[in-house]
Motif scaffolding. Structure first.
Motif, short mmCIF file in Angstrom:
data_model
loop_
_atom_site.label_atom_id
_atom_site.label_comp_id
_atom_site.label_asym_id
_atom_site.label_seq_id
_atom_site.Cartn_x
_atom_site.Cartn_y
_atom_site.Cartn_z
N UNK A 173 0.84 -1.20 0.00
CA UNK A 173 0.00 0.00 0.00
C UNK A 173 0.87 1.24 0.00
N UNK A 174 0.67 2.10 -0.99
CA UNK A 174 1.35 3.38 -1.05
C UNK A 174 0.45 4.46 -0.46
N UNK A 175 1.03 5.37 0.32
CA UNK A 175 0.23 6.46 0.91
C UNK A 175 1.13 7.59 1.36
N UNK A 176 0.57 8.81 1.34
CA UNK A 176 1.25 9.97 1.92
C UNK A 176 0.73 10.26 3.33
N UNK A 177 -0.29 9.55 3.76
CA UNK A 177 -0.89 9.81 5.08
C UNK A 177 -0.15 9.01 6.14
N UNK A 178 0.79 9.65 6.80
CA UNK A 178 1.63 8.95 7.77
C UNK A 178 0.82 8.43 8.96
N UNK A 179 -0.17 9.20 9.40
CA UNK A 179 -0.97 8.77 10.55
C UNK A 179 -1.72 7.49 10.24
N UNK A 180 -2.20 7.35 9.01
CA UNK A 180 -2.92 6.14 8.63
C UNK A 180 -1.97 4.98 8.41
N UNK A 181 -0.82 5.24 7.80
CA UNK A 181 0.16 4.18 7.62
C UNK A 181 0.64 3.62 8.96
N UNK A 182 0.76 4.50 9.95
CA UNK A 182 1.20 4.07 11.28
C UNK A 182 0.22 3.07 11.88
N UNK A 183 -1.06 3.19 11.51
CA UNK A 183 -2.09 2.29 12.04
C UNK A 183 -2.29 1.04 11.19
N UNK A 184 -1.87 1.10 9.93
CA UNK A 184 -2.17 0.02 8.98
C UNK A 184 -0.99 -0.90 8.71
N UNK A 185 0.19 -0.33 8.50
CA UNK A 185 1.33 -1.11 8.01
C UNK A 185 2.08 -1.82 9.13
N UNK A 186 2.57 -3.02 8.81
CA UNK A 186 3.45 -3.78 9.71
C UNK A 186 4.91 -3.58 9.33
N UNK A 187 5.14 -3.35 8.03
CA UNK A 187 6.49 -3.26 7.48
C UNK A 187 6.52 -2.07 6.53
N UNK A 188 7.70 -1.48 6.33
CA UNK A 188 7.82 -0.30 5.48
C UNK A 188 8.92 -0.48 4.45
N UNK A 189 8.65 -0.04 3.23
CA UNK A 189 9.66 0.16 2.20
C UNK A 189 9.62 1.64 1.88
N UNK A 190 10.72 2.33 2.12
CA UNK A 190 10.79 3.78 1.91
C UNK A 190 11.80 4.07 0.82
N UNK A 191 11.41 4.88 -0.16
CA UNK A 191 12.33 5.24 -1.24
C UNK A 191 12.41 6.76 -1.37
N UNK A 192 13.49 7.22 -1.97
CA UNK A 192 13.69 8.64 -2.26
C UNK A 192 14.56 8.77 -3.48
N UNK A 193 14.14 9.63 -4.42
CA UNK A 193 14.85 9.78 -5.69
C UNK A 193 15.09 8.44 -6.38
N UNK A 194 14.12 7.54 -6.25
CA UNK A 194 14.18 6.25 -6.92
C UNK A 194 15.03 5.21 -6.24
#
Length: 245
Positions: A182-203
């Protein structure tokens, strides 16, 4: 499972995705995060065969998406909820998708009820609000009851009830052993939904780690704070305070 290995995509001299590697495993919700222009949407399009990689590959259950027979039964995707024929009804939009993948028509009614659109099933999509179009896009993603889900900004336009419903649904599907990205810009919602994170910047990959560890590593008190710290050098458009203040 989704495997991304050394995935690269260039548009002319612009590098949109730069030797990106990560794995999305079943049984958990993986949040796909990054600033605007980080390459998230391009990466998801590469996963779904909508763009051809310059180098590297993206595999879903060990094969490219293009080689998947009856793809709606294997992968459910939502990239842009506005990609519908506005002259069709919600029911007929889903029905032609179902028939193209040999999905029983009874499943159309089931997913319309699941997303709360059964009362407007015969209404033209041109009359739908953003939130209703988003629910229709989610219904299309779930049409084939797939084991793999890729959702780009799925809470856009949803009201608080819809956000809670989708969060509960995604966590429940992951608990069943499905692969959920799941991709999202809503950090508050991601904090409640995601178990794991993949974070990218400039590809490029910045983090591939569990939620709690991501926050702890950054010495932050919230996902938002940790995200802003790790992406500080990867944000292309940063607002500045008004002069004199």
């Amino acid at each position: 499972m989704i495997e991304v290995r050394e995935l690269t995509k260039t548009f002319g001299k612009t590098i949109a995705v730069d030797r990106l590697s990560f794995t999305v495993r079943p049984g958990r919700v993986t949040g796909f995060l990054g600033p605007n222009g980080a390459g998230k949407s391009t990466t998801m399009r590469l996963m779904l065969g909508l763009e051809r990689p310059t180098a590297g590959h993206a595999l879903i259950d060990g094969r490219p998406y293009r080689e998947t027979g009856e793809p709606l039964r294997r992968v459910g995707a939502l990239l842009d909820a506005s990609y519908v024929h506005r002259g069709r009804s919600a029911y007929h939009h889903l029905l032609w998708l179902a028939r193209s993948n040999r999905i029983p028509s009874a499943r159309v009614k089931a997913v319309l009820e699941m997303v709360g659109l059964e009362g407007v099933a015969r209404a033209r999509c041109r009359t739908f609000s953003l939130g209703m179009l988003q629910r229709l896009g989610i219904a299309a993603a779930f049409l084939g009851d797939p084991p793999v889900l890729l959702l780009d900004e799925p809470v856009n336009g949803l009201d608080p009830e819809g956000v809670l419903w989708l969060r509960t649904l995604l966590k429940g599907l992951a608990a069943e052993g499905r692969t959920v990205l799941v991709s999202s810009h809503l950090m508050s919602e991601m904090a409640l939904t995601a178990d794991h994170l993949v974070v990218i910047g400039r590809g490029r990959l910045l983090a591939d780690v569990g939620m709690a560890e991501f926050i702890e590593r950054s010495r932050a008190t919230s996902l938002e704070e940790a995200f802003l710290r790790i992406t500080a050098d990867a944000t292309e458009h940063r607002a500045q305070p008004e002069p004199g203040r």
